[in-house]
Design an enzyme around this catalytic site. Structure first.
Site, short mmCIF file in Angstrom:
data_model
loop_
_atom_site.label_atom_id
_atom_site.label_comp_id
_atom_site.label_asym_id
_atom_site.label_seq_id
_atom_site.Cartn_x
_atom_site.Cartn_y
_atom_site.Cartn_z
N GLY A 31 -12.41 -3.57 7.15
CA GLY A 31 -13.14 -3.95 8.35
C GLY A 31 -12.34 -4.86 9.26
O GLY A 31 -11.12 -4.95 9.15
N HIS A 37 -5.64 -0.38 13.14
CA HIS A 37 -6.51 0.52 12.39
C HIS A 37 -6.83 1.77 13.19
O HIS A 37 -6.83 2.89 12.66
CB HIS A 37 -7.83 -0.19 12.03
CG HIS A 37 -7.70 -1.35 11.11
ND1 HIS A 37 -7.97 -2.64 11.51
CD2 HIS A 37 -7.34 -1.43 9.81
CE1 HIS A 37 -7.80 -3.46 10.49
NE2 HIS A 37 -7.41 -2.76 9.44
N LYS A 149 3.03 -2.01 8.27
CA LYS A 149 3.05 -3.48 8.24
C LYS A 149 2.90 -3.99 6.81
O LYS A 149 3.56 -4.93 6.40
CB LYS A 149 1.93 -4.05 9.12
CG LYS A 149 1.94 -5.59 9.15
CD LYS A 149 0.79 -6.14 9.95
CE LYS A 149 -0.49 -6.13 9.18
NZ LYS A 149 -0.51 -7.14 8.07
#
Length: 281
Positions: A31, A37, A149
């Site tokens: 989340g 994302h 990342k």
């Protein structure tokens, strides 16, 4: 976009899709979604017929209870960000769907999990590998998309999928950065204004060091200078700044093959990570 919370409901949907000959892509998240994302979701949409995004704040990959408590939980705003991307399912499992009563199994990956975040966050990769294995099985995904990342995480997931004969193809996607070069992360939301202004130095320091080492510069001296620059910019603690082989993540003292620089450092109580490739000339 359908929001599901039970694995039985999710599996009913994925059985329908596979019976129709459709492929499934999944993006696993905790989340607090950002553009990084969303870039993974876009990659999934381009590759698969159906797309699932999962949100589950996994307690087993936090070695610090305070860090877990502070992790942002933003399901409503996350769903709003996903709505324009036309995903098929947002899977937000109830905790018992992941860790039912009596749960006693851990997935542990050796080798690529050693050192770096594996050294400074004991148990982190065991918790991550366990929940990723469960979510890949629950979603029955053909493809799963991970950002570079978290490069050590990406290599751990690739290893567990290969070792456990899971069918999911793991797709690595480039790091997405803010305009000032800071790698996007949910933890960036916790940076106060002064720290947020200082944070982009992490990318600049890594870039300078990667270029110096790629050009034949001494590895130890380059990393020592980089650490001094980070401390001068206000980074409180440097967990690691290391050169590692790519893709085996073995420690390197000389850049004689493809490698990556890995950095984790604390800025005003927030832990930031980043990495960059090093290609010897």
């Amino acid at each position: 976009m359908e929001i599901l919370r039970r694995k039985a409901d999710l599996r009913a949907r994925t059985r329908e899709w596979h019976a129709a000959g459709q492929t499934i892509g999944v993006v696993l998240t905790m989340g607090a979604l950002h553009s990084g994302h969303l870039s993974l979701v876009e990659a999934a949409r381009a590759r698969a017929d159906r797309v699932i995004v999962t949100i589950f704040v996994n307690p087993r990959q936090f070695n610090n209870p305070e860090d877990l408590a502070k992790y942002p939980r933003t399901e409503d705003s996350d769903a709003a960000k996903l709505a324009p991307l036309a995903i098929d399912v947002l899977y937000v499992p109830d905790p018992q769907e992941i860790y039912p009563e009596g749960f006693a199994t851990t997935v542990s990956v050796a080798g690529v999990s050693s050192g770096l975040c594996g050294g400074t966050r004991p148990g982190h990769f065991d918790g991550m590998a366990t929940v990723v294995t469960k979510l890949l099985l629950q979603t029955d995904a053909d493809f799963s998309f991970f950002g570079e990342k978290d490069y050590q995480q990406l290599q751990v997931v690739r290893r567990l999928v290969a070792d456990l004969d899971l069918k999911t193809e793991i797709v690595g996607c480039p790091t997405v950065r803010e305009e000032d070069g800071l790698a996007m992360s949910s933890r960036n939301l916790r940076l106060e204004s002064d720290a947020r202004r200082a944070a982009p130095v992490i990318g600049r320091v890594l870039g300078d060091a990667a270029r110096a080492i790629s050009g034949g510069g001494d590895v130890a001296a380059t990393l020592e200078a980089a650490q001094a620059t980070l401390r001068a910019a206000g980074f409180d603690t440097i967990d690691y700044l290391e050169l590692r082989g790519d893709p085996d993540l073995a420690p390197m003292q000389v850049a004689d093959r493809p490698a990556r620089l890995f950095l984790a450092a604390w800025l005003n109580g927030v832990r930031l990570i980043d990495n960059l490739p090093v290609t010897p000339v």
